[in-house]
Scaffold this motif. Structure first.
Motif, PDB file in Angstrom:
ATOM      1  N   GLY A 107     -32.908  18.823 -24.940  1.00 52.36           N
ATOM      2  CA  GLY A 107     -31.857  19.618 -24.301  1.00 52.36           C
ATOM      3  C   GLY A 107     -32.377  20.564 -23.243  1.00 52.36           C
ATOM      4  N   HIS A 108     -33.402  20.156 -22.511  1.00 54.95           N
ATOM      5  CA  HIS A 108     -33.989  20.994 -21.465  1.00 54.95           C
ATOM      6  C   HIS A 108     -33.145  20.894 -20.185  1.00 54.95           C
ATOM      7  N   VAL A 109     -32.088  21.654 -20.136  1.00 56.07           N
ATOM      8  CA  VAL A 109     -31.102  21.574 -19.055  1.00 56.07           C
ATOM      9  C   VAL A 109     -31.735  21.818 -17.684  1.00 56.07           C
ATOM     10  N   ARG A 113     -32.147  19.055 -14.673  1.00 49.65           N
ATOM     11  CA  ARG A 113     -31.531  19.317 -13.370  1.00 49.65           C
ATOM     12  C   ARG A 113     -32.577  19.221 -12.253  1.00 49.65           C
ATOM     13  N   ALA A 137     -30.409  12.156 -25.769  1.00 46.33           N
ATOM     14  CA  ALA A 137     -29.671  13.420 -25.779  1.00 46.33           C
ATOM     15  C   ALA A 137     -28.552  13.388 -26.812  1.00 46.33           C
ATOM     16  N   ARG A 145     -24.191  23.072 -26.611  1.00 47.76           N
ATOM     17  CA  ARG A 145     -24.005  23.316 -25.178  1.00 47.76           C
ATOM     18  C   ARG A 145     -25.125  22.719 -24.316  1.00 47.76           C
ATOM     19  N   ASP A 146     -26.391  22.923 -24.720  1.00 46.37           N
ATOM     20  CA  ASP A 146     -27.500  22.393 -23.912  1.00 46.37           C
ATOM     21  C   ASP A 146     -27.436  20.876 -23.813  1.00 46.37           C
ATOM     22  N   HIS A 147     -27.207  20.214 -24.925  1.00 42.13           N
ATOM     23  CA  HIS A 147     -27.139  18.754 -24.891  1.00 42.13           C
ATOM     24  C   HIS A 147     -25.905  18.275 -24.137  1.00 42.13           C
ATOM     25  N   GLN A 148     -24.826  19.017 -24.217  1.00 40.67           N
ATOM     26  CA  GLN A 148     -23.637  18.678 -23.422  1.00 40.67           C
ATOM     27  C   GLN A 148     -23.961  18.743 -21.938  1.00 40.67           C
ATOM     28  N   GLN A 149     -24.679  19.793 -21.530  1.00 38.84           N
ATOM     29  CA  GLN A 149     -25.039  19.942 -20.116  1.00 38.84           C
ATOM     30  C   GLN A 149     -25.990  18.845 -19.670  1.00 38.84           C
ATOM     31  N   VAL A 150     -26.939  18.478 -20.535  1.00 33.76           N
ATOM     32  CA  VAL A 150     -27.864  17.389 -20.197  1.00 33.76           C
ATOM     33  C   VAL A 150     -27.090  16.089 -20.019  1.00 33.76           C
ATOM     34  N   LEU A 153     -25.278  16.198 -16.709  1.00 31.37           N
ATOM     35  CA  LEU A 153     -26.203  16.013 -15.582  1.00 31.37           C
ATOM     36  C   LEU A 153     -26.627  14.558 -15.442  1.00 31.37           C
TER      37      LEU A 153
END
Length: 191
Positions: A107-109, A113, A137, A145-150, A153
Motif C-alpha cells: 500500500g505504498h501510495v 504514484r 494490492a 484507504r492506502d490500498h484503495q488509493q493504490v 492509481l
C-alpha cells in the motif's frame, strides 16, 4: 565501504570512494553498498554511490537489487535518487515481480504514484505467483484507504481489472470475497 553504506554514513562512503574503493563490493549475502544503502533508506549515501556509477540493478543472492527494494520500502526519496541511474524496470525479484508489485502489496501510495509517473514500468507485469501489482494490492492488502488509493492509481495507469490470477479469479472477485466494498467499487467502475 559496505559498513559505511549500511550505516548510512555518506561522508565515510565518499571517503572510501576517494580512497579508491569500488562500488561493486559485495558482502557475504552478495549485497552491494548501494543495495545496503537502499535497504536502510540512506539517501545521501546512495546519492554518493550513484554519482560514482554504482549499479542499481546489481542483485544479491536473493535477487534483490537497490531498485527492487524500493518497492518493498516504499521510499520515494530513494526511488528519486535511483531513477537517474537508469535502473532496469523489467528486472525481477525472487518471486518474478518488479518493484511495483510489492509496493502494491504494502500500500505504498506515494511510491506507486511516483513510479507510474516517472518510469515506463509495465503496470500489468505478472509474477511467478500469477499476480500483478493490482492483484497483490487486493489479495494481500487490507482494503483500507492506502490500498484503495493504490488500486485507483494502478487502474488510472492502465492496469487491467479483468486480468485474473492463475486460478482464474479476477481482482474484483478477490475484493468481493474479502469484503473490500470500496476496492470492489473501484474495480467495477474500471470494467
Amino acid at each position: 565501504m559496505l559498513t559505511a553504506a549500511e550505516d548510512g554514513d555518506a561522508a565515510a562512503v565518499e571517503k572510501a570512494l576517494d580512497d579508491g574503493a569500488g562500488t561493486g563490493a559485495r558482502d557475504d549475502r552478495g549485497r552491494t553498498p548501494l543495495l545496503l544503502a537502499a535497504l536502510g533508506d540512506h539517501v545521501e549515501a546512495a546519492r554518493a554511490l550513484v554519482k560514482a556509477g554504482a549499479d542499481p540493478d546489481a542483485q544479491d543472492d536473493q535477487d534483490d537489487s537497490a531498485w527492487l527494494v524500493t518497492g518493498v520500502t516504499g521510499s520515494v526519496r530513494m526511488a528519486r535518487v535511483l531513477i537517474p541511474a537508469e535502473p532496469d524496470y523489467t528486472l525481477t525479484n525472487r518471486y518474478g515481480g518488479t518493484s511495483l508489485i510489492p509496493a502494491g502489496e504494502h500500500g505504498h501510495v506515494a511510491y506507486v504514484r511516483e513510479v507510474l509517473r516517472k518510469t515506463d514500468m509495465e503496470v500489468d507485469h505478472v509474477n511467478r505467483l500469477g499476480w500483478t501489482a493490482l492483484l497483490e494490492a487486493v489479495i494481500l492488502g487490507d482494503g483500507g484507504r492506502d490500498h484503495q488509493q493504490v488500486v485507483a492509481l494502478l487502474l488510472e495507469h492502465g492496469a487491467d481489472p479483468e486480468l485474473a490470477d492463475k486460478e482464474g479469479v479476477t481482482p474484483l472477485e478477490h475484493a468481493e470475497q474479502r469484503g473490500f466494498d470500496r476496492v470492489a467499487a473501484l474495480l467495477r467502475d474500471a470494467e
